[in-house]
Structure formats: C-alpha cells, structure tokens
Scaffold this motif. Structure first.
Motif, PDB file in Angstrom:
ATOM      1  N   THR A  96       0.835  -1.204   0.000  1.00 55.82           N
ATOM      2  CA  THR A  96       0.000   0.000   0.000  1.00 55.82           C
ATOM      3  C   THR A  96       0.864   1.247   0.000  1.00 55.82           C
ATOM      4  N   ALA A 142       2.106   1.853  -3.523  1.00 48.18           N
ATOM      5  CA  ALA A 142       1.070   2.188  -4.498  1.00 48.18           C
ATOM      6  C   ALA A 142       0.998   3.713  -4.667  1.00 48.18           C
ATOM      7  N   PRO A 143       0.430   4.183  -5.797  1.00 46.15           N
ATOM      8  CA  PRO A 143      -0.268   3.391  -6.817  1.00 46.15           C
ATOM      9  C   PRO A 143       0.678   2.820  -7.867  1.00 46.15           C
ATOM     10  N   ARG A 201     -13.066 -10.269  -2.830  1.00 38.97           N
ATOM     11  CA  ARG A 201     -12.422  -9.246  -1.996  1.00 38.97           C
ATOM     12  C   ARG A 201     -11.001  -8.970  -2.456  1.00 38.97           C
ATOM     13  N   GLY A 252     -10.817  -6.766  -5.425  1.00 37.97           N
ATOM     14  CA  GLY A 252     -11.010  -5.383  -5.027  1.00 37.97           C
ATOM     15  C   GLY A 252      -9.768  -4.784  -4.399  1.00 37.97           C
ATOM     16  N   ASP A 253      -9.080  -5.580  -3.573  1.00 39.48           N
ATOM     17  CA  ASP A 253      -7.836  -5.107  -2.941  1.00 39.48           C
ATOM     18  C   ASP A 253      -6.761  -4.814  -3.985  1.00 39.48           C
ATOM     19  N   ALA A 285      -7.280  -4.064  -7.174  1.00 31.08           N
ATOM     20  CA  ALA A 285      -7.698  -2.889  -7.943  1.00 31.08           C
ATOM     21  C   ALA A 285      -7.398  -1.599  -7.194  1.00 31.08           C
ATOM     22  N   ALA A 286      -7.474  -1.657  -5.857  1.00 30.48           N
ATOM     23  CA  ALA A 286      -7.217  -0.464  -5.048  1.00 30.48           C
ATOM     24  C   ALA A 286      -5.765  -0.009  -5.127  1.00 30.48           C
ATOM     25  N   LEU A 287      -4.882  -0.866  -5.603  1.00 28.25           N
ATOM     26  CA  LEU A 287      -3.468  -0.512  -5.738  1.00 28.25           C
ATOM     27  C   LEU A 287      -3.167   0.232  -7.032  1.00 28.25           C
ATOM     28  N   VAL A 312     -15.775  -2.604  -8.575  1.00 25.46           N
ATOM     29  CA  VAL A 312     -14.864  -1.601  -7.993  1.00 25.46           C
ATOM     30  C   VAL A 312     -14.431  -0.573  -9.034  1.00 25.46           C
ATOM     31  N   ARG A 372      -8.666   1.052 -14.774  1.00 22.23           N
ATOM     32  CA  ARG A 372      -9.254   2.151 -14.005  1.00 22.23           C
ATOM     33  C   ARG A 372      -9.291   3.399 -14.876  1.00 22.23           C
TER      34      ARG A 372
END
Length: 261
Positions: free
Chosen positions: A113, A116-117, A139, A142-143, A145-147, A233, A258
C-alpha cells in the motif's frame, strides 16, 4: 504458479526446480510479458515509454521470471509472494534494487500500500485460484484494484473453467538443464468447486536422486465472478478467452482498467 504454502524443506525443494520444470515444458515468460503489455494498451491503459517508465506489481511472483521480463520492457517492477524460498530466488535473479515483499494475496502486506499506486498489477499463472472461496476471491480482486493509479490496469489469469477440467487425467513431463533432471507426474481430480492436482517429482542432480510431492486445490470460479468483482470496484473489464499459449487447456486473461484522471 505460486502455491498456497511453500515454507520449510518442501518450499526450498520446489523453488530449486521450479524454473527448470516450467521452462522445460515450454512456458515462454518473455512472450507472456509482451502479450500482457499489448493487452493493456488495447484496453486503454498506458504502456512504458523512455521518458515515463511505468510501475508494475506482480502478485504471487514466484521466482521472479515474469518480473525480469517486464523489467526488460521498461517497467519499474515490484513483487510479492507467500514463499520465502521463491523470493530468495527472485532476489538472486532481479538484484537488490527490486522491492520483493513476503505475504499472501489474501492479506496484502502493508508495504505494498505504501508503494502504491501502480500502473499495472498482475496476478498470473492462475495463482489467484488459491483463494479460500468465492467471497475471498472477490475481496482480493477489489484489494488489487485499489493498488492501481488512474489509467492503471489489473491483469488476472484465472484457473481453467470447470467445463474444461479433465478429472483423472495423468500427466507427465521431463526437463533437464545444467546437470539436473526433473521428472513429474500429475493426477487431476475434483472436490466440490475445487480442481485438485497431485504432483510427484523425481529429481536427479549432483546430490543424488530425491523426490517430493505437492497437492494443489484451485478454485473453479466462473469468469463472470472475476468480471463482476472487477466491475464492482469501477474497472472497465475485457476478457480474452485464449490467454497465454501454455498448456492444453486455455485459462484466459482478464484485464480491468481504471479510468484516467
């Protein structure tokens, strides 16, 4: 393919022959890295350029063979894997400047984290199919993708679809390099929504002849589960049913992008 375990004597033995085994079977890591780059460009994500190198995280990176090929394409790479023996080999291959973090994709290390990104996050060789269940798989997607940063892409190689999985198949292969020979046999099975594979390895090298076994359980989730989780997401998703040219059964590749800034 990263395993769900991989520590201790078993993990060290697997890491020792992992690259030989799959290169002997014809896995072309360089071609796969180029294919990923082409796919994310077609899907609307950015590709590396000399003036703006892109960042890449490979989740379940194993011995770092894909990472090495992505680095040759101009990406600034990082990786994570559950197996310390695999990461030791990746460090030897990639050098000390590449961040390699030990941890499970089901519980991503906090260090990732902080890095990231990323412009590109990959989870290849069906490693994501070691997720505990469908809910965990959703899940984790989604984790991952959040990066991603704006315009970034997530590329996932799912496991073989249930309708294409052959039960009670016996596979075998042999590979030799630098004085080491690996003979491997595999038996396929099924347990609910899990494909099962039992491997037996017979290895001959300067230390003599030794053997060990592996048992894998891989989640056979429909493609719609992957696509739905990534779209949920905010990613725009495309699916290539052919995927990489490795193995008799195609696994496909899923790309989620994204939106840009």
């Amino acid at each position: 393919m990263s395993t769900s375990g991989g520590e201790g004597s078993y993990g060290a033995r697997l890491a020792r022959i992992y690259d030989l085994n799959y290169s002997g079977m014809g896995k072309d890591y360089a071609a796969e890295a180029r294919q990923v780059r082409t796919m994310v460009a077609r899907a609307g994500s950015a590709v590396p350029s000399p003036n703006a190198p892109r960042t890449l995280l490979d989740v379940a990176c194993g011995t770092g063979t894909h990472l090495a090929e992505f680095a040759r394409l101009g990406y600034r790479v990082a990786g994570t894997d559950l197996s310390e023996p695999m990461l030791e080999m990746a460090r030897a291959r990639l050098g000390g400047d590449v961040p390699l973090v030990a941890g499970s994709f089901e519980d991503l290390p906090g260090a990732l984290t902080k890095m990231a990104p990323f412009d590109l996050v990959t989870c290849l060789f069906s490693s994501i199919a070691y997720a505990a269940n469908v809910e965990t798989l959703q899940r984790v997607l989604g984790d991952l993708a959040a990066l991603l940063g704006p315009g970034g892409a997530l590329v996932v190689e799912p496991w073989i679809a249930a309708e294409d999985w052959v039960v009670d198949h016996i596979g075998h292969d042999t590979a030799t390099s630098d004085g080491t020979t690996v003979m491997r046999m595999a038996h396929s099975g099924i347990d609910g929504d899990r494909a099962t594979i039992h491997f037996e390895h017979l290895v001959g090298d300067a230390d003599g002849i030794w053997r060990f076994a592996e048992h894998h359980r891989l989640l056979m989730a429909p493609t719609s589960v992957y696509v739905g989780a990534m779209e949920a997401v905010g990613l725009t998703v495309t699916f290539d049913p052919e995927g990489f040219e490795f193995g008799a059964a195609r696994r496909g590749l899923i790309v989620g992008v994204r939106a840009g800034s």
